[in-house]
Design a protein around this motif. Structure first.
Motif, PDB file in Angstrom:
ATOM      1  N   HIS A  38       0.838  -1.202   0.000  1.00 32.00           N
ATOM      2  CA  HIS A  38       0.000   0.000   0.000  1.00 32.00           C
ATOM      3  C   HIS A  38       0.876   1.256   0.000  1.00 32.00           C
ATOM      4  O   HIS A  38       0.623   2.191  -0.766  1.00 32.00           O
ATOM      5  N   CYS A  39       1.903   1.265   0.832  1.00 31.05           N
ATOM      6  CA  CYS A  39       2.825   2.414   0.882  1.00 31.05           C
ATOM      7  C   CYS A  39       3.556   2.580  -0.451  1.00 31.05           C
ATOM      8  O   CYS A  39       3.752   3.708  -0.914  1.00 31.05           O
ATOM      9  N   ALA A  40       3.925   1.471  -1.068  1.00 27.25           N
ATOM     10  CA  ALA A  40       4.580   1.538  -2.385  1.00 27.25           C
ATOM     11  C   ALA A  40       3.637   2.136  -3.425  1.00 27.25           C
ATOM     12  O   ALA A  40       4.061   2.936  -4.270  1.00 27.25           O
ATOM     13  N   ALA A  41       2.356   1.784  -3.354  1.00 29.93           N
ATOM     14  CA  ALA A  41       1.374   2.351  -4.286  1.00 29.93           C
ATOM     15  C   ALA A  41       1.215   3.850  -4.057  1.00 29.93           C
ATOM     16  O   ALA A  41       1.141   4.627  -5.022  1.00 29.93           O
ATOM     17  N   LEU A  42       1.176   4.270  -2.801  1.00 35.02           N
ATOM     18  CA  LEU A  42       1.089   5.708  -2.503  1.00 35.02           C
ATOM     19  C   LEU A  42       2.310   6.440  -3.050  1.00 35.02           C
ATOM     20  O   LEU A  42       2.184   7.525  -3.638  1.00 35.02           O
ATOM     21  N   GLN A  43       3.480   5.845  -2.865  1.00 31.57           N
ATOM     22  CA  GLN A  43       4.713   6.443  -3.380  1.00 31.57           C
ATOM     23  C   GLN A  43       4.668   6.534  -4.899  1.00 31.57           C
ATOM     24  O   GLN A  43       5.052   7.557  -5.479  1.00 31.57           O
ATOM     25  N   ALA A  44       4.193   5.486  -5.557  1.00 30.79           N
ATOM     26  CA  ALA A  44       4.111   5.475  -7.030  1.00 30.79           C
ATOM     27  C   ALA A  44       3.137   6.536  -7.531  1.00 30.79           C
ATOM     28  O   ALA A  44       3.396   7.203  -8.545  1.00 30.79           O
TER      29      ALA A  44
END
Length: 102
Positions: free
Chosen positions: A87-93
């Motif tokens: 989820h954090c990776a998606a927010l970063q992306a």
């Protein structure tokens, strides 16, 4: 190409649940009262959101005693840690794609 928002986890995305998971990601386990106070919610709100996270398999709720006082601890499961990281990776992306297109 898929927009990274499609990788957001709908269970974790709710602000209170995201906050709970973030607190738990920093520890092996945390006492219910600590999470409640850190996230700044009532007992009933934390109970309801914890139940949703537990049903999804993201957290484990453990009950026990300290002396004669009942206590409840919350901890992230391996599945919960993976979901939070994704989820954090998606927010970063999402953030990076917005900057790249600006």
């Amino acid at each position: 190409m898929n927009h990274p928002r499609h990788d957001l986890d709908e269970v974790i995305h709710a602000p209170v649940r995201f906050s709970i998971v973030a607190v738990l990601a920093a520890a092996d386990k945390a006492e219910f009262a600590y999470v409640r106070d850190t996230v700044e919610v009532s007992d009933s709100v934390l109970s309801k959101q914890a139940a949703t996270l537990e049903k999804a398999g993201y957290i484990k709720v453990t009950k026990g005693f300290v002396g004669k006082r009942p206590r409840t601890w919350l901890s992230l499961t391996a599945r919960g840690r993976e979901a939070f990281a994704a989820h954090c990776a998606a927010l970063q992306a999402i953030s990076e794609s917005a900057r790249a297109s600006a």
